[in-house]
Design a protein around this motif. Structure first.
Motif, PDB file in Angstrom:
ATOM      1  N   ILE A  43      15.548 -15.335   7.346  1.00 55.26           N
ATOM      2  CA  ILE A  43      14.100 -16.266   8.927  1.00 55.26           C
ATOM      3  C   ILE A  43      14.392 -17.592   7.571  1.00 55.26           C
ATOM      4  O   ILE A  43      13.678 -16.996   5.957  1.00 55.26           O
ATOM      5  CB  ILE A  43      12.559 -15.896   8.900  1.00 55.26           C
ATOM      6  CG1 ILE A  43      13.118 -14.774   9.491  1.00 55.26           C
ATOM      7  CG2 ILE A  43      12.157 -16.799   9.571  1.00 55.26           C
ATOM      8  CD1 ILE A  43      11.168 -13.720   9.701  1.00 55.26           C
ATOM      9  N   THR A  44      14.721 -18.767   7.901  1.00 56.41           N
ATOM     10  CA  THR A  44      14.850 -19.259   7.186  1.00 56.41           C
ATOM     11  C   THR A  44      13.740 -20.827   7.766  1.00 56.41           C
ATOM     12  O   THR A  44      13.647 -20.578   8.959  1.00 56.41           O
ATOM     13  CB  THR A  44      16.368 -20.283   6.871  1.00 56.41           C
ATOM     14  OG1 THR A  44      16.354 -21.046   8.042  1.00 56.41           O
ATOM     15  CG2 THR A  44      16.434 -19.262   6.052  1.00 56.41           C
ATOM     16  N   SER A  45      13.820 -21.730   7.270  1.00 60.19           N
ATOM     17  CA  SER A  45      13.076 -23.156   8.344  1.00 60.19           C
ATOM     18  C   SER A  45      14.088 -24.221   8.498  1.00 60.19           C
ATOM     19  O   SER A  45      14.968 -24.158   7.616  1.00 60.19           O
ATOM     20  CB  SER A  45      12.245 -23.991   7.723  1.00 60.19           C
ATOM     21  OG  SER A  45      11.921 -23.899   6.857  1.00 60.19           O
ATOM     22  N   SER A  46      14.143 -25.387   9.644  1.00 60.31           N
ATOM     23  CA  SER A  46      15.220 -25.780   9.777  1.00 60.31           C
ATOM     24  C   SER A  46      14.471 -27.130   9.618  1.00 60.31           C
ATOM     25  O   SER A  46      13.823 -27.652   9.129  1.00 60.31           O
ATOM     26  CB  SER A  46      15.623 -25.627  11.719  1.00 60.31           C
ATOM     27  OG  SER A  46      14.421 -26.562  11.845  1.00 60.31           O
ATOM     28  N   GLY A  54      11.163 -29.424  12.905  1.00 58.29           N
ATOM     29  CA  GLY A  54      11.789 -27.892  12.030  1.00 58.29           C
ATOM     30  C   GLY A  54      10.713 -27.088  12.546  1.00 58.29           C
ATOM     31  O   GLY A  54       9.289 -26.967  13.448  1.00 58.29           O
ATOM     32  N   TYR A  55      12.052 -25.820  12.948  1.00 54.43           N
ATOM     33  CA  TYR A  55      10.921 -24.686  13.605  1.00 54.43           C
ATOM     34  C   TYR A  55      11.890 -23.586  12.395  1.00 54.43           C
ATOM     35  O   TYR A  55      12.698 -23.664  11.733  1.00 54.43           O
ATOM     36  CB  TYR A  55      11.986 -24.455  14.738  1.00 54.43           C
ATOM     37  CG  TYR A  55      13.434 -25.248  15.364  1.00 54.43           C
ATOM     38  CD1 TYR A  55      14.149 -24.204  15.078  1.00 54.43           C
ATOM     39  CD2 TYR A  55      13.626 -26.751  15.601  1.00 54.43           C
ATOM     40  CE1 TYR A  55      15.524 -24.527  14.805  1.00 54.43           C
ATOM     41  CE2 TYR A  55      14.610 -26.962  15.750  1.00 54.43           C
ATOM     42  CZ  TYR A  55      15.814 -26.589  15.147  1.00 54.43           C
ATOM     43  OH  TYR A  55      17.704 -26.180  15.485  1.00 54.43           O
ATOM     44  N   ALA A  56      11.489 -21.742  13.238  1.00 53.73           N
ATOM     45  CA  ALA A  56      11.950 -21.063  12.379  1.00 53.73           C
ATOM     46  C   ALA A  56      13.304 -20.790  13.224  1.00 53.73           C
ATOM     47  O   ALA A  56      13.655 -20.565  14.115  1.00 53.73           O
ATOM     48  CB  ALA A  56      11.037 -19.762  13.008  1.00 53.73           C
ATOM     49  N   LYS A  64      22.805 -18.085  14.134  1.00 53.15           N
ATOM     50  CA  LYS A  64      21.410 -18.067  13.926  1.00 53.15           C
ATOM     51  C   LYS A  64      21.013 -18.506  16.018  1.00 53.15           C
ATOM     52  O   LYS A  64      21.139 -19.006  16.365  1.00 53.15           O
ATOM     53  CB  LYS A  64      21.960 -19.678  13.186  1.00 53.15           C
ATOM     54  CG  LYS A  64      22.023 -19.483  11.935  1.00 53.15           C
ATOM     55  CD  LYS A  64      22.047 -20.990  11.246  1.00 53.15           C
ATOM     56  CE  LYS A  64      22.717 -21.202   9.896  1.00 53.15           C
ATOM     57  NZ  LYS A  64      22.052 -22.216   9.427  1.00 53.15           N
ATOM     58  N   GLN A  66      17.053 -20.018  17.207  1.00 52.38           N
ATOM     59  CA  GLN A  66      15.959 -20.624  16.919  1.00 52.38           C
ATOM     60  C   GLN A  66      14.918 -19.546  17.499  1.00 52.38           C
ATOM     61  O   GLN A  66      14.904 -19.184  18.524  1.00 52.38           O
ATOM     62  CB  GLN A  66      15.343 -21.488  17.891  1.00 52.38           C
ATOM     63  CG  GLN A  66      14.653 -22.877  17.899  1.00 52.38           C
ATOM     64  CD  GLN A  66      14.799 -23.805  18.581  1.00 52.38           C
ATOM     65  OE1 GLN A  66      15.741 -24.339  18.728  1.00 52.38           O
ATOM     66  NE2 GLN A  66      13.590 -24.689  18.634  1.00 52.38           N
ATOM     67  N   ARG A  68      10.644 -19.347  18.799  1.00 53.14           N
ATOM     68  CA  ARG A  68       9.838 -19.717  19.898  1.00 53.14           C
ATOM     69  C   ARG A  68       8.666 -18.751  20.371  1.00 53.14           C
ATOM     70  O   ARG A  68       9.177 -17.699  20.659  1.00 53.14           O
ATOM     71  CB  ARG A  68      10.859 -20.624  21.023  1.00 53.14           C
ATOM     72  CG  ARG A  68      12.321 -21.204  20.676  1.00 53.14           C
ATOM     73  CD  ARG A  68      12.088 -21.944  22.318  1.00 53.14           C
ATOM     74  NE  ARG A  68      13.537 -22.480  21.314  1.00 53.14           N
ATOM     75  CZ  ARG A  68      13.768 -24.134  22.914  1.00 53.14           C
ATOM     76  NH1 ARG A  68      14.131 -23.189  23.990  1.00 53.14           N
ATOM     77  NH2 ARG A  68      15.090 -24.080  22.611  1.00 53.14           N
TER      78      ARG A  68
END
Length: 144
Positions: A43-46, A54-56, A64, A66, A68
């Motif tokens: 898990i990274t963040s944008s 930004g989102y996970a 990848k 997103q 939500r």
């Protein structure tokens, strides 16, 4: 004659509810995770932009998603098997406990995964026949 009460199962709720999140897996990701060589998930963040926060992101190596958070109007309870115990009104020396269930968590939202294309755009799949969408549409029609 048996009554509807002959199979009662005592229920209780823990005062301290454990934090849980449910992750809604797309079918292709579930298949990959159940394979002989499952992908390693990270898990990274944008990075936030001027137009989007930004989102996970859930990374599988080749794809990848997103992440939500989606709220639900019908909470899901996680139950744990337990046994009844004597109360102050019971004689502890003669009390016989019986199987019961205890709620240890109430989940009111889930994590939805939406595939992100190579160019960074989200591959939004329209949801159809959702109860809340039908309800909102019918309420809007009644007002006019």
């Amino acid at each position: 004659m048996a009554t509807q009460y002959s199979t009662d199962i005592p229920f209780s709720a823990s005062h301290v509810q454990q934090p849980f999140k449910l992750l809604e897996l797309p079918p292709d990701l579930l298949t990959a995770l159940e394979s002989q060589n499952p992908p390693i998930l990270t898990i990274t963040s944008s990075a936030p932009t001027a137009t989007t926060p930004g989102y996970a992101l859930l990374n599988t190596g080749s794809k990848k998603y997103q992440m939500r958070q989606k709220n639900t109007s019908n909470p899901i309870m996680v139950l744990k098997s337990s046994r009844t115990g004597p109360t102050q009104a019971d004689d502890a020396s003669t009390f016989i406990s019986q199987p019961s269930v205890t709620s240890i968590a109430k989940i009111e939202d889930t994590i939805e995964l939406v595939l992100q294309e190579a160019d960074g755009k989200v591959n939004a799949v329209p949801k159809v026949n959702k109860w809340h969408e039908k309800f909102a549409k019918s309420r809007g029609e009644k007002k006019t």
